[in-house]
Write a protein that holds these residues in place. Structure first.
Motif, PDB file in Angstrom:
ATOM      1  N   TYR A  45      38.909  33.193  42.194  1.00 56.26           N
ATOM      2  CA  TYR A  45      39.456  32.717  43.463  1.00 56.26           C
ATOM      3  C   TYR A  45      39.930  33.864  44.348  1.00 56.26           C
ATOM      4  O   TYR A  45      40.834  33.714  45.152  1.00 56.26           O
ATOM      5  CB  TYR A  45      40.585  31.717  43.212  1.00 56.26           C
ATOM      6  CG  TYR A  45      40.080  30.520  42.480  1.00 56.26           C
ATOM      7  CD1 TYR A  45      39.055  29.764  43.016  1.00 56.26           C
ATOM      8  CD2 TYR A  45      40.587  30.165  41.244  1.00 56.26           C
ATOM      9  CE1 TYR A  45      38.545  28.677  42.346  1.00 56.26           C
ATOM     10  CE2 TYR A  45      40.094  29.063  40.561  1.00 56.26           C
ATOM     11  CZ  TYR A  45      39.072  28.327  41.123  1.00 56.26           C
ATOM     12  OH  TYR A  45      38.573  27.249  40.455  1.00 56.26           O
ATOM     13  N   THR A  46      39.349  35.041  44.164  1.00 58.40           N
ATOM     14  CA  THR A  46      39.711  36.179  44.995  1.00 58.40           C
ATOM     15  C   THR A  46      38.431  36.727  45.605  1.00 58.40           C
ATOM     16  O   THR A  46      37.362  36.596  45.013  1.00 58.40           O
ATOM     17  CB  THR A  46      40.355  37.294  44.160  1.00 58.40           C
ATOM     18  OG1 THR A  46      39.393  37.745  43.206  1.00 58.40           O
ATOM     19  CG2 THR A  46      41.573  36.783  43.418  1.00 58.40           C
ATOM     20  N   VAL A  67      41.897  40.445  39.182  1.00 58.30           N
ATOM     21  CA  VAL A  67      42.494  40.445  40.515  1.00 58.30           C
ATOM     22  C   VAL A  67      43.406  39.227  40.681  1.00 58.30           C
ATOM     23  O   VAL A  67      44.465  39.304  41.303  1.00 58.30           O
ATOM     24  CB  VAL A  67      41.407  40.483  41.599  1.00 58.30           C
ATOM     25  CG1 VAL A  67      42.018  40.424  42.973  1.00 58.30           C
ATOM     26  CG2 VAL A  67      40.581  41.747  41.450  1.00 58.30           C
ATOM     27  N   GLY A  68      43.015  38.114  40.078  1.00 63.41           N
ATOM     28  CA  GLY A  68      43.862  36.925  40.114  1.00 63.41           C
ATOM     29  C   GLY A  68      45.198  37.209  39.454  1.00 63.41           C
ATOM     30  O   GLY A  68      46.247  36.789  39.940  1.00 63.41           O
ATOM     31  N   TYR A 105      49.436  47.017  45.327  1.00 69.96           N
ATOM     32  CA  TYR A 105      49.473  45.625  45.776  1.00 69.96           C
ATOM     33  C   TYR A 105      50.863  45.024  45.568  1.00 69.96           C
ATOM     34  O   TYR A 105      51.386  44.325  46.434  1.00 69.96           O
ATOM     35  CB  TYR A 105      48.430  44.792  45.026  1.00 69.96           C
ATOM     36  CG  TYR A 105      48.422  43.366  45.486  1.00 69.96           C
ATOM     37  CD1 TYR A 105      47.693  42.990  46.606  1.00 69.96           C
ATOM     38  CD2 TYR A 105      49.182  42.394  44.840  1.00 69.96           C
ATOM     39  CE1 TYR A 105      47.718  41.696  47.059  1.00 69.96           C
ATOM     40  CE2 TYR A 105      49.210  41.094  45.295  1.00 69.96           C
ATOM     41  CZ  TYR A 105      48.476  40.750  46.401  1.00 69.96           C
ATOM     42  OH  TYR A 105      48.497  39.459  46.865  1.00 69.96           O
ATOM     43  N   GLY A 145      37.983  37.828  38.876  1.00 70.62           N
ATOM     44  CA  GLY A 145      38.845  36.806  39.469  1.00 70.62           C
ATOM     45  C   GLY A 145      38.064  35.918  40.408  1.00 70.62           C
ATOM     46  O   GLY A 145      37.632  36.359  41.464  1.00 70.62           O
ATOM     47  N   GLY A 149      37.655  40.260  43.716  1.00 72.42           N
ATOM     48  CA  GLY A 149      37.544  40.182  42.260  1.00 72.42           C
ATOM     49  C   GLY A 149      36.189  40.594  41.716  1.00 72.42           C
ATOM     50  O   GLY A 149      36.108  41.454  40.833  1.00 72.42           O
ATOM     51  N   GLN A 179      47.305  39.338  41.758  1.00 75.35           N
ATOM     52  CA  GLN A 179      47.807  38.632  42.947  1.00 75.35           C
ATOM     53  C   GLN A 179      48.758  37.497  42.618  1.00 75.35           C
ATOM     54  O   GLN A 179      49.489  37.039  43.484  1.00 75.35           O
ATOM     55  CB  GLN A 179      46.634  38.069  43.743  1.00 75.35           C
ATOM     56  CG  GLN A 179      45.814  39.135  44.421  1.00 75.35           C
ATOM     57  CD  GLN A 179      44.718  38.547  45.263  1.00 75.35           C
ATOM     58  OE1 GLN A 179      44.449  37.362  45.200  1.00 75.35           O
ATOM     59  NE2 GLN A 179      44.068  39.387  46.042  1.00 75.35           N
ATOM     60  N   GLU A 180      48.728  37.048  41.357  1.00 79.17           N
ATOM     61  CA  GLU A 180      49.514  35.868  40.990  1.00 79.17           C
ATOM     62  C   GLU A 180      50.991  36.079  41.280  1.00 79.17           C
ATOM     63  O   GLU A 180      51.556  37.104  40.968  1.00 79.17           O
ATOM     64  CB  GLU A 180      49.322  35.595  39.491  1.00 79.17           C
ATOM     65  CG  GLU A 180      50.169  34.460  38.982  1.00 79.17           C
ATOM     66  CD  GLU A 180      50.662  34.735  37.576  1.00 79.17           C
ATOM     67  OE1 GLU A 180      49.961  35.397  36.803  1.00 79.17           O
ATOM     68  OE2 GLU A 180      51.784  34.288  37.255  1.00 79.17           O
TER      69      GLU A 180
END
Lengths: 481, 246
Positions: free
Chosen positions: A277-278, A324-325, A460, A275, A281, A328-329
């Protein structure tokens, strides 16, 4: 009611502001350090193969390398194809210094690695940051290859393709169980990753994000864009150099391969898989890639590339934000009230759970195919034993997993909106079934990986503020409002 | 004169986008640049803010030559601007958009170790309120309505506590209601902060409603300059511009 919520919110805010200088994440890092510190003892005590200690060490180093790379790619929006150069330069800096200067303190030699990486990044970055996007990427690739060729050809200085061998390293690090090397790497990596964490969450990190989002606007809020890009590049060069030195310590040698561009693609893949943007990630990406590498390359080296390509295509199409993205999305509007948010979270959680099951099934089926290729219905060589899954044949085995997994997941997901803690706990331990299966299939690491990802995913999801409140109340939020 | 543009020319190859344009704005005044599409308004703005280098001529800010300075320096000196195409950080929250602008203004962006989360919180929230975005701080800015994005961009420009605010078509693409709200907001901010405002605009009601001086550009050159009344009664302007618009 709204006033009450408002004042509670402000109270929490004031507390948060008071804690400005403190960073609660440090405790997570300390906890990770303490927990992981004793893993080698556990492995030795349980009598498992020493390979796992080395394996975990590799994961730490690659996590550090990948996360520093992601500071560039994910936060600053600079995609570098030549990061291996700084890995190599770090390794060579420490290696050559320790080898050629008799009596040089090992730690000084090690400390020189990030400096070497940073210096190289400063010189190369000075030219590269003037271009953006694909031109930046190609420039870094070109410079990276120059570095590789220097290491490969300059026999008088780097030893050429013979590498630098016999680098003196303190005896305690190289004791044969690898436990000390593991701890040495663990402490340095966790500290370095924590430093990275501080950097990406600092005003400087925010400035890099702003540059990624909109360089023109960033420039006109007063951020000197090119200079900041260079700072980021130099920082990442330093962290990559450190990772390179850690690799050197284990091998007590450095080879040009360390700086080869294929290493650069590895970190790129780790970031994409985990990911972009994490922050965490790339760790997931590093674990995933190393695991698949260990499970597949060892046993089926000929299809490793095919597998990697397949996984990459699946991830890029199915989970463009990486794993991970994906976890978290979420899609929550600012105007939604508590009940709407909870309903949305529930829907998302269910959808993601099914996708997760699908992904895990695909993964395990793939391993069954590897295990006994062609044995679609019945095993070819082994005798069918109803209680040994490995003898079941691929299709029945997959069907069984599908039926059992789907039934269990359906039952638990149906009840998730009652916010019963026991159901939550059951959801959490569901993947143990997958682990058992993988142990049977002879790929325990992949099983562990599924468990790990599932636990991260459920924890999460279930600790989202709205869910947490619902669990505390022990009932759906509709009545409470 | 707080802002003074002296005989600037900008040519791209053979095409002269801005020809010999002079313009000055007194401190605390509101001035407007109008002209048909392609008259060179945005180019002129880009010359002032350093996004483009003039071929000839000079730009002064508070009697200081700022010609050819890079945009981030000009921003730090005290010129804020918005862009014609909305220019925000679309994937960041509204709060983060404004926070980074405030941090940058306070020269704190080289701090690599302090958690940014709660820094300059009050300043950012005050700014958020002043541009009418209270309650939106956690929204992803790219998902806001067009009007709110424009307000956010105004907030970003104000974060650097500029003396001069340059707004490039602040109401472009807005509904009549949004236009009225935006103009009221800008008017209030300019008054409260004692700002000097230079803007471009195509909506003549807006222009004649708030501008104290108007400069008319036509094909890159100044056609007329003066108070709204003078401009309105100028025959050239009526012929080539106001006439065409009717």
């Amino acid at each position: 009611m709204a006033n009450l919520q408002g004042s509670i919110g402000e109270g929490a805010l004031a507390q948060r502001r008071a804690a400005t200088a403190r960073d609660p994440m440090i405790w997570a890092f300390v906890a990770a350090l303490v927990l992981l510190f004793w893993v080698p003892e556990l492995i030795l005590y349980m009598g498992w193969a020493k390979f796992w200690i080395q394996f975990a060490t590799q994961v730490f180093i690659w996590s550090l390398f990948a996360m520093s790379f992601n500071l560039l790619m994910g936060y600053a929006g600079m995609i570098s194809f030549g990061q291996a150069a700084y890995l190599g330069i770090g390794g060579y800096t420490a290696g050559l210094l320790l080898k050629n200067i008799a009596g040089l303190s090992f730690y000084l030699g090690l400390a020189a690695a990030p400096l070497g990486g940073a210096l190289a990044a400063l010189i190369i970055g000075y030219f590269c940051v003037r271009r953006t996007h694909i031109y930046f990427a190609i420039l870094t690739l070109a410079f990276g290859h120059i570095v590789y060729l220097i290491a490969f050809k300059w026999y008088g200085f780097t030893g050429g393709d013979n590498g630098v061998i016999g680098i003196p390293v303190p005896g305690w690090i190289t004791e044969p169980t690898f436990a000390n090397y593991y701890k040495f790497v663990l402490v340095i990596s966790v500290a370095a990753i924590y430093l990275l964490w501080r950097i990406v969450n600092s005003p400087f990190g925010r400035a890099l994000t702003a540059i990624r989002e909109n360089p023109e606007r960033a420039d006109f809020i007063g951020i000197p864009v090119d200079r900041y890009r260079l700072y980021a590049f130099v920082l990442v060069g330093a962290f990559s150099g450190l990772a390179g030195a850690l690799i050197m310590v284990n091998d007590r040698s450095v080879y040009p391969d360390l700086a080869h561009w294929t290493q650069s693609t590895q970190v790129l893949l780790m970031s994409l898989l985990g990911g972009v943007y994490t922050f965490f990630g790339p760790i997931v990406g590093a674990v995933l890639l190393r695991t698949m590498d260990a499970d597949i390359t060892q046993n089926y080296p000929e299809i490793w590339q095919l597998f990697l390509g397949g996984v990459l295509v699946l991830i890029l199409f199915g989970l463009p934000g990486g794993i991970v993205g994906f976890i978290q999305e979420r899609d929550i509007g600012s105007g939604d009230d508590h009940a709407t948010r909870t309903a949305k979270l529930l829907r998302l959680f269910r959808r993601k759970s099914w996708m997760f099951l699908g992904g895990a099934l695909l993964f395990t089926t793939f391993f069954s195919i590897l295990q006994s290729p062609g044995a679609w219905l019945l095993p070819r060589t082994r005798v069918f034993e109803p209680f040994a899954l490995a003898t079941w044949g691929i299709v029945p085995c997959a069907l069984l997993q599908l039926v059992v997994g789907a039934a269990a997941l359906w039952l638990l997901l149906r009840r998730v909106d009652r916010f019963n803690r026991i159901d939550g706990a059951l959801l959490l331990i569901l993947p143990i079934a997958a682990l058992v299966l993988h142990v049977y299939l002879g790929t325990p690491l992949s099983g562990l990986l599924i468990v790990l990802l599932w636990v991260i995913f459920t924890v999460y999801s279930l600790v989202q503020a709205d869910f947490r409140r619902a669990y505390r109340l022990g009932r759906p939020p509709n009545g409470g409002g | 004169m707080l802002l003074r543009v002296e005989a600037v020319t900008k040519s791209f190859g053979g095409f002269v986008a801005v020809r010999d344009v002079s313009l000055s704005v007194e401190r605390g005044r509101t001035a407007c640049v109008i002209g048909p599409n392609g008259a060179g308004k945005s180019t002129l703005f880009n010359l002032i803010t350093g996004h483009l280098q003039p071929t000839r001529g000079q730009v002064f800010f508070a009697d200081r030559d700022i010609t050819g300075r890079p945009p981030h320096t000009i921003c730090q000196l005290g010129i804020g601007r918005s862009f014609q195409r909305t220019n925000i950080f679309p994937r960041l929250s509204v709060f983060d958009n404004l926070q980074i602008a405030v941090l940058s203004h306070q020269r704190r962006t080289l701090n690599m170790l302090t958690p940014a989360r709660a820094l300059v919180h009050d300043e950012t929230m005050a700014l958020l309120d002043s541009v009418g975005l209270a309650g939106e701080e956690r929204s992803t800015s790219g998902t806001l309505s067009y009007g709110l994005q424009k307000q956010l961009e105004l907030g970003i420009a104000l974060a650097s506590e500029p003396q001069v605010l340059l707004l490039d078509e602040p109401t472009a693409g807005m509904s009549p209601q949004e236009t009225a709200d935006t103009i009221a907001l800008i008017g209030r901010i300019v008054r409260d902060r004692g700002l000097t405002l230079l803007f471009t605009e195509h909506d003549m009601d807006v222009v004649f409603g708030i501008a104290e001086r108007i400069t008319v550009l036509h094909q890159g050159a100044v056609l007329a300059e003066g108070t709204p009344e003078e401009v309105q009664s100028n025959e050239d302007v009526q012929r080539i511009y106001l006439g065409e618009a009717e």
